[in-house]
Design an enzyme around this catalytic site. Structure first.
Site, PDB file in Angstrom:
ATOM      1  CG  HIS A 361       5.850  81.215  14.956  1.00  0.00           C
ATOM      2  ND1 HIS A 361       6.744  81.299  14.089  1.00  0.00           N
ATOM      3  CD2 HIS A 361       4.938  82.204  14.354  1.00  0.00           C
ATOM      4  CE1 HIS A 361       6.636  81.794  12.863  1.00  0.00           C
ATOM      5  NE2 HIS A 361       5.223  82.405  12.995  1.00  0.00           N
ATOM      6  CB  CYS A 362       8.409  75.639  16.255  1.00  0.00           C
ATOM      7  SG  CYS A 362       9.802  76.900  16.800  1.00  0.00           S
TER       8      CYS A 362
END
Length: 369
Positions: A361-362
């Site tokens: 997600h980062c």
């Protein structure tokens, strides 16, 4: 085991160098004064036009051991997403050839100076208005409170907004996309340790922050989690603690290691979430997703981000990590299948990126359709 990016030994700044000034707090009103926002941030599971990423690991930050594997991991993530929707990858001119070789023809490369790979934090947060027009919020990225060089990454939000012809929405708030989790209907989950931290927004109250996020994102209710400051570079981003699967359903991490600094924090988060309701007054259903007991040893270090919460939802699929703990990996896969019926659950080895303290997600930022 949910560790995240520690304070990097290279490319550091004195934290006072890029902070908001005290004048900001006096320029904001209270939540009760906020007008209804014409903008809203869609849920991540809504349809995407594209995913934005950054082919940004550099030897100065990542070192020669992690650099090649981080690049391989980025390419694997990009290609997995590209099977479901367009992927646009920022890349330095000098890294173009290696990015093209690793990512292949399915990923569109866009030349732009960048400092690192964390597009969730450096990229714009996309919003829409009632006419379905796109806006892009620039949250004034300051290197997670002045902890890392960010001269190029501070320009990423504006560059992407211009590239997609979305109006750049300005604010004095300083925060990162990883600190915001929304359900698309007006409820958000945010950690105090990050957004209300003096290294980003000195003197800003909850009420002032809520008013501004209502204007920018259409958020009408915020569930505040304490998080924990000073233990990792992000000061406790929400997307390592709790994520909306659908409105009213939250998947949350629990660190089972009593020796971990996140053990008591995640326990408290679960208590808060289980007592919370969304904007519609519905009590949240909370699904606990425990991290792995062990990880592969080759890249294991004290920053290794071994949690399943940092997955990414794209068109038709959920891209999630696996860490070599077969039982935990399979449990996470099965839980995500239940949470996201009708989507493919794709698990990837991201040991290099996890060793750098982050997750899938980062590395991503969705552009809504």
């Amino acid at each position: 085991m949910m560790k995240r990016r520690n304070f990097l030994k290279r490319s550091l700044l004195v934290s006072g160098g890029a902070l908001a000034t005290g004048a900001f707090s006096s320029s904001l009103g209270t939540a009760s004064e906020a007008d209804d926002s014409t903008w809203h941030m869609p849920d991540e599971g809504a349809a995407h036009a594209a995913t934005w990423m950054a082919f940004g690991p550099s030897i100065d930050v990542w070192g020669d051991k992690l650099l090649p594997v981080a690049r391989d991991n980025l390419a694997s993530i990009a290609k997995a997403i590209a099977a479901h929707e367009p992927v646009k990858m920022l890349v330095r001119e000098e890294d173009y050839d290696i990015a093209a070789r690793l990512c292949g023809a399915s990923v569109t490369l866009v030349v732009q100076p960048i400092d690192d790979l964390w597009m969730r934090d450096t990229g714009p947060v996309f919003v829409k208005n009632q006419a379905a027009e796109a806006g892009a919020v620039g949250f004034n990225f300051n290197g997670w409170g002045g902890k890392q060089e960010h001269g190029n990454d501070a320009d990423v939000a504006g560059f992407i907004a211009h590239a997609v012809a979305a109006g750049l929405i300005e604010t004095k708030l300083v925060l990162e996309g990883g600190g915001i989790e929304v359900d698309g209907e007006g409820t958000a989950i945010i950690t105090e340790s990050c957004v209300l931290n003096a290294n980003r927004n000195p003197g800003v109250s909850k009420a002032q922050c809520e008013k501004e996020l209502s204007r920018l994102l259409g958020v009408r209710k915020i569930i505040w989690l304490p998080g924990i400051a000073g233990k990792d570079i992000t000061d406790g981003h929400t997307d390592f603690y709790a994520r909306f699967a659908t409105p009213g359903v939250v998947v949350a991490g629990m660190d089972m290691d009593p020796q971990s600094y996140d053990h008591a924090v995640t326990k408290r988060h679960l208590e808060i979430l289980r007592q919370s309701t969304d904007i519609n007054g519905h009590k949240l259903e909370v699904v606990v997703l425990q991290g792995p007991s062990t990880v592969r040893r080759k890249y294991e270090n004290k920053e290794f981000a071994a949690g399943y919460i940092n997955f990414y939802v794209c068109n038709g699929a959920v891209i999630a990590p696996e860490f070599g703990d077969r039982t935990a990996d399979n449990n996470a896969r099965d839980a995500l299948r239940d949470l996201f019926p009708g989507r493919d659950i794709i698990q990837l080895n991201i040991d290099g990126i996890a060793a750098g303290g982050g997750g899938i997600h980062c590395t991503t930022q969705q552009q809504p359709a």
